[in-house]
Enzyme design. Sequence first.
Site, PDB file in Angstrom:
ATOM      1  N   GLY A  62       0.834  -1.200   0.000  1.00  0.00           N
ATOM      2  CA  GLY A  62       0.000   0.000   0.000  1.00  0.00           C
ATOM      3  C   GLY A  62       0.860   1.238   0.000  1.00  0.00           C
ATOM      4  N   CYS A  63       0.267   2.340   0.344  1.00  0.00           N
ATOM      5  CA  CYS A  63       0.960   3.632   0.334  1.00  0.00           C
ATOM      6  C   CYS A  63       2.281   3.532   1.091  1.00  0.00           C
ATOM      7  CB  CYS A  63       0.063   4.688   0.965  1.00  0.00           C
ATOM      8  SG  CYS A  63       0.823   6.307   1.095  1.00  0.00           S
ATOM      9  N   PHE A  64       3.335   3.965   0.448  1.00  0.00           N
ATOM     10  CA  PHE A  64       4.662   3.779   1.047  1.00  0.00           C
ATOM     11  C   PHE A  64       4.921   4.643   2.269  1.00  0.00           C
ATOM     12  CE2 PHE A  64       6.360   5.873  -3.147  1.00  0.00           C
ATOM     13  CZ  PHE A  64       5.788   7.109  -2.850  1.00  0.00           C
ATOM     14  N   TRP A  65       4.182   5.740   2.433  1.00  0.00           N
ATOM     15  CA  TRP A  65       4.420   6.634   3.579  1.00  0.00           C
ATOM     16  C   TRP A  65       4.234   5.920   4.914  1.00  0.00           C
ATOM     17  CZ3 TRP A  65       0.467  10.675   1.483  1.00  0.00           C
ATOM     18  CH2 TRP A  65       1.016  11.345   0.387  1.00  0.00           C
ATOM     19  N   HIS A 103      -1.805   2.431   7.520  1.00  0.00           N
ATOM     20  CA  HIS A 103      -0.993   1.411   8.180  1.00  0.00           C
ATOM     21  C   HIS A 103      -0.983   1.614   9.688  1.00  0.00           C
ATOM     22  CE1 HIS A 103       0.517   1.386   4.036  1.00  0.00           C
ATOM     23  NE2 HIS A 103       0.591   0.093   4.256  1.00  0.00           N
TER      24      HIS A 103
END
Length: 164
Positions: free
Chosen positions: A12-15, A155
Site C-alpha cells: 500500500g501507500c509507502f508513507w 498502516h
Amino acid sequence: MSDYKKAYIAGGCFWGMEDLFRTRPGIIDTEVGYIGGQNEHPTYRSHPGHAEGIEITYDPNETSFKRILDYFFRIHNPTTLDQQGNDMGSSYRSAIFFQNEEEKQEAQEVIKIVDDSNKWEGDAVTTLEPYSTFWAAEPEHQDYLQKKPNGYTCHFERFDKSFL
C-alpha cells in the site's frame, strides 16, 4: 564495511509503511520508491506497473528477513488485492521482492504461517516477485509522515503478537 542487508516490500501507500518500519529494532534506514514496473525513472505521476515500495536497510545481527516480513504482515492487510485503505490499483499491491532463492523460500514460509494463523479473513494475496531496480521516490515523499505527522496513512499495528 558493514554487513547490512536490504529488503524490498510493498503493502500500500509507502508513507505509512516507512513510518512504522523506521523505528523497528535492527532497521538502519528506510527509503520509499517504486519497484516492479515497466518504466525507467518512474515518478509519482508516472509509474506504470510499479508498486509503491520501501527499501529497508537492516542489520542482520539485530533482526532478520523473516522478522521484517512478520512485521510487514502485521501492519497491512495482505488479503486485499491491489488495495490498502482508500488506495486502489496495482501500485498498492502487497508484494515481496526477493533477491535470491533463500529470501523467496523464507517469504513462502512466512506467508504459510500467516495463512495458517487464521488471523486474517482469507489468505494472503501477497505476490512474490523477483527483485528489479528500486527507484527512489521524489524527495517530498521521503520521511513524509515525519514532515507531516497528520498526513494520510492506512498502516497501523493490527496484531501485537508475532506470527513467528
